[in-house]
Scaffold this motif. Structure first.
Motif, PDB file in Angstrom:
ATOM      1  N   GLY A 232       0.781  -1.228   0.000  1.00 23.68           N
ATOM      2  CA  GLY A 232       0.000   0.000   0.000  1.00 23.68           C
ATOM      3  C   GLY A 232       0.810   1.273   0.000  1.00 23.68           C
ATOM      4  N   LEU A 233       2.120   1.198   0.243  1.00 30.23           N
ATOM      5  CA  LEU A 233       2.929   2.416   0.295  1.00 30.23           C
ATOM      6  C   LEU A 233       3.003   3.051  -1.091  1.00 30.23           C
ATOM      7  N   PRO A 234       2.583   4.310  -1.228  1.00 36.33           N
ATOM      8  CA  PRO A 234       2.659   4.961  -2.541  1.00 36.33           C
ATOM      9  C   PRO A 234       4.103   5.026  -3.040  1.00 36.33           C
ATOM     10  N   PRO A 235       4.335   4.733  -4.306  1.00 37.80           N
ATOM     11  CA  PRO A 235       5.715   4.731  -4.831  1.00 37.80           C
ATOM     12  C   PRO A 235       6.408   6.077  -4.676  1.00 37.80           C
ATOM     13  N   GLU A 236       5.634   7.179  -4.699  1.00 40.23           N
ATOM     14  CA  GLU A 236       6.266   8.491  -4.570  1.00 40.23           C
ATOM     15  C   GLU A 236       6.873   8.707  -3.185  1.00 40.23           C
ATOM     16  N   VAL A 237       6.329   8.010  -2.166  1.00 39.12           N
ATOM     17  CA  VAL A 237       6.907   8.109  -0.826  1.00 39.12           C
ATOM     18  C   VAL A 237       8.258   7.406  -0.784  1.00 39.12           C
ATOM     19  N   ALA A 238       8.331   6.207  -1.371  1.00 38.91           N
ATOM     20  CA  ALA A 238       9.603   5.484  -1.431  1.00 38.91           C
ATOM     21  C   ALA A 238      10.631   6.263  -2.237  1.00 38.91           C
ATOM     22  N   GLU A 239      10.188   6.894  -3.322  1.00 33.97           N
ATOM     23  CA  GLU A 239      11.099   7.696  -4.140  1.00 33.97           C
ATOM     24  C   GLU A 239      11.603   8.904  -3.366  1.00 33.97           C
ATOM     25  N   LEU A 240      10.732   9.526  -2.590  1.00 37.00           N
ATOM     26  CA  LEU A 240      11.140  10.675  -1.785  1.00 37.00           C
ATOM     27  C   LEU A 240      12.171  10.253  -0.741  1.00 37.00           C
ATOM     28  N   CYS A 241      11.930   9.122  -0.104  1.00 33.84           N
ATOM     29  CA  CYS A 241      12.865   8.623   0.903  1.00 33.84           C
ATOM     30  C   CYS A 241      14.244   8.422   0.284  1.00 33.84           C
ATOM     31  N   ALA A 242      14.291   7.798  -0.885  1.00 31.48           N
ATOM     32  CA  ALA A 242      15.564   7.561  -1.561  1.00 31.48           C
ATOM     33  C   ALA A 242      16.234   8.873  -1.948  1.00 31.48           C
ATOM     34  N   ALA A 243      15.432   9.849  -2.393  1.00 32.41           N
ATOM     35  CA  ALA A 243      15.996  11.140  -2.788  1.00 32.41           C
ATOM     36  C   ALA A 243      16.594  11.872  -1.594  1.00 32.41           C
ATOM     37  N   CYS A 244      15.946  11.762  -0.439  1.00 34.13           N
ATOM     38  CA  CYS A 244      16.474  12.409   0.763  1.00 34.13           C
ATOM     39  C   CYS A 244      17.834  11.834   1.145  1.00 34.13           C
ATOM     40  N   LEU A 245      18.070  10.566   0.830  1.00 34.54           N
ATOM     41  CA  LEU A 245      19.310   9.889   1.200  1.00 34.54           C
ATOM     42  C   LEU A 245      20.394  10.016   0.139  1.00 34.54           C
ATOM     43  N   ALA A 246      20.194  10.888  -0.826  1.00 27.61           N
ATOM     44  CA  ALA A 246      21.205  11.087  -1.873  1.00 27.61           C
ATOM     45  C   ALA A 246      22.490  11.648  -1.273  1.00 27.61           C
ATOM     46  N   ASP A 247      23.627  11.179  -1.766  1.00 24.74           N
ATOM     47  CA  ASP A 247      24.914  11.696  -1.301  1.00 24.74           C
ATOM     48  C   ASP A 247      25.087  13.172  -1.641  1.00 24.74           C
ATOM     49  N   ASP A 248      24.642  13.550  -2.825  1.00 23.11           N
ATOM     50  CA  ASP A 248      24.773  14.934  -3.275  1.00 23.11           C
ATOM     51  C   ASP A 248      23.653  15.778  -2.665  1.00 23.11           C
ATOM     52  N   PRO A 249      23.986  16.796  -1.865  1.00 22.94           N
ATOM     53  CA  PRO A 249      22.929  17.609  -1.231  1.00 22.94           C
ATOM     54  C   PRO A 249      21.977  18.241  -2.232  1.00 22.94           C
ATOM     55  N   THR A 250      22.464  18.557  -3.436  1.00 22.39           N
ATOM     56  CA  THR A 250      21.596  19.222  -4.417  1.00 22.39           C
ATOM     57  C   THR A 250      20.555  18.270  -4.992  1.00 22.39           C
ATOM     58  N   ASP A 251      20.729  16.961  -4.771  1.00 19.66           N
ATOM     59  CA  ASP A 251      19.753  15.986  -5.271  1.00 19.66           C
ATOM     60  C   ASP A 251      18.616  15.746  -4.275  1.00 19.66           C
ATOM     61  N   ARG A 252      18.722  16.283  -3.074  1.00 26.03           N
ATOM     62  CA  ARG A 252      17.686  16.068  -2.066  1.00 26.03           C
ATOM     63  C   ARG A 252      16.547  17.068  -2.237  1.00 26.03           C
ATOM     64  N   PRO A 253      15.317  16.671  -1.926  1.00 30.78           N
ATOM     65  CA  PRO A 253      14.179  17.590  -2.043  1.00 30.78           C
ATOM     66  C   PRO A 253      14.215  18.640  -0.944  1.00 30.78           C
ATOM     67  N   SER A 254      13.466  19.702  -1.136  1.00 25.60           N
ATOM     68  CA  SER A 254      13.325  20.713  -0.090  1.00 25.60           C
ATOM     69  C   SER A 254      12.352  20.213   0.974  1.00 25.60           C
ATOM     70  N   SER A 255      12.422  20.798   2.155  1.00 28.45           N
ATOM     71  CA  SER A 255      11.500  20.423   3.229  1.00 28.45           C
ATOM     72  C   SER A 255      10.059  20.759   2.864  1.00 28.45           C
TER      73      SER A 255
END
Length: 312
Positions: A232-255
């Motif tokens: 049931g977890l929406p794929p966009e939530v998993a994608e957001l989680c992965a994006a937050c964990l990006a090594d490059d700070p510029t690849d992370r989403p804003s708060s």
């Protein structure tokens, strides 16, 4: 019973950290309970530095932020006055206590992290970086999430004035650039949010390790493990989680982006710094929003636990 500056009566120690201890206290002037964070003697307790941090945190007025009420210094240390910060006392259980029972239902995890993101969005809009987002600094109260401990917050981009080899924060939640003592930016909070969201959903960290040394080594050698399959977890939530964990700070989403995406995923309402904020839904202050959603939205009711049984 110890009293600070003839005003704050310390009643019970409720938390101890590496640089401070937190007390439940009473303010007789305004006749209200408060939380008092007293810096530990012998630590980096520069009064002016901590006063500046308290002033920055005091500018934050947001329903998901524990407010800063006062600052002072008492002469109890061998090396001079010991600073303390007086904060709103958030009544509830920490997210860390709830996670001891295992991962949260994904709807609750996403809603909690949406409110944490909203608190960070308010801080980031004021140019403030929290630097220590973790389950122990998130309280689930009857009226929603409260993010604590903006006392080590810092202006975005400010150089770190700690000695070489020292960093502020909790190792598991530190962004890669923090390990190199780069100036803190909102992106470091978003990395910590990614770890927090991962932990809430999976019940474990995105890196497998038993000690801090192993943890830091694992982070240098391999990327974070992908989230397990969660029904049931929406794929966009998993994608957001992965994006937050990006090594490059510029690849992370804003708060702000994270707050809105997570809130939309569970049809929740969050308070974000927008020019025309939406009017919040009115609710009985004595009713937990988690219980309220269970009663109002049957599609989520089956998975919403009783918080009193989750904190074992």
């Amino acid at each position: 019973m110890r009293t600070l500056d003839g005003r704050y009566r310390l009643e019970q120690r409720i938390g101890v950290g590496g640089m401070s201890e937190v007390w439940r206290a009473h303010d007789p002037v305004l006749d209200r309970p408060v939380a008092v964070k007293v810096m530990s003697p012998g630590q980096d307790t520069c009064v002016e530095r901590i006063r500046a941090e308290a002033r920055s945190a005091a500018r934050l007025v947001h329903p998901n932020v524990a407010a800063v009420h006062d600052f002072g210094a008492c002469g109890t240390g061998h090396d001079g006055p010991v600073p303390y910060i007086v904060m709103e006392l958030a009544e509830g259980e920490t997210l860390a206590a709830h996670l001891r029972a295992g991962p949260l239902d994904w709807r609750i995890a996403v809603r909690v992290c949406a409110e944490v993101s909203a608190a960070l969005a308010a801080a980031h809009a004021h140019g403030i970086v929290h630097r220590d987002v973790k389950p122990a600094n998130v309280i689930l109260t009857p009226t929603g999430v409260k993010v604590l401990d903006f006392g080590i917050a810092t202006p975005s981009g400010a150089p770190d004035r700690l000695p070489a080899g020292m960093v502020v924060g909790t190792p598991a939640y530190l962004a890669p650039e923090q390990l190199e003592q780069a100036p803190a930016t909102p992106a470091v909070d978003m990395y910590a949010l990614g770890v927090l969201l991962y932990y809430c959903l999976a019940g474990r960290l995105p890196y497998q390790a038993d000690t801090t040394t192993q943890l830091l080594g694992a982070r240098l050698r391999q990327p974070p493990a992908p989230l397990p399959q969660i029904a049931g977890l929406p794929p966009e939530v998993a994608e957001l989680c992965a994006a937050c964990l990006a090594d490059d700070p510029t690849d992370r989403p804003s708060s702000l982006m994270a707050a809105l995406l997570l809130a939309e995923a569970v049809d929740a309402r969050v308070y974000v710094p927008m020019r025309q904020p939406s009017v919040p839904r009115q609710r009985d202050a004595s009713t937990s929003p988690w219980t309220e959603r269970a009663a109002a939205e049957p599609t989520e009711a089956a998975a919403l636990p009783d918080w009193s049984t989750r904190a074992g």
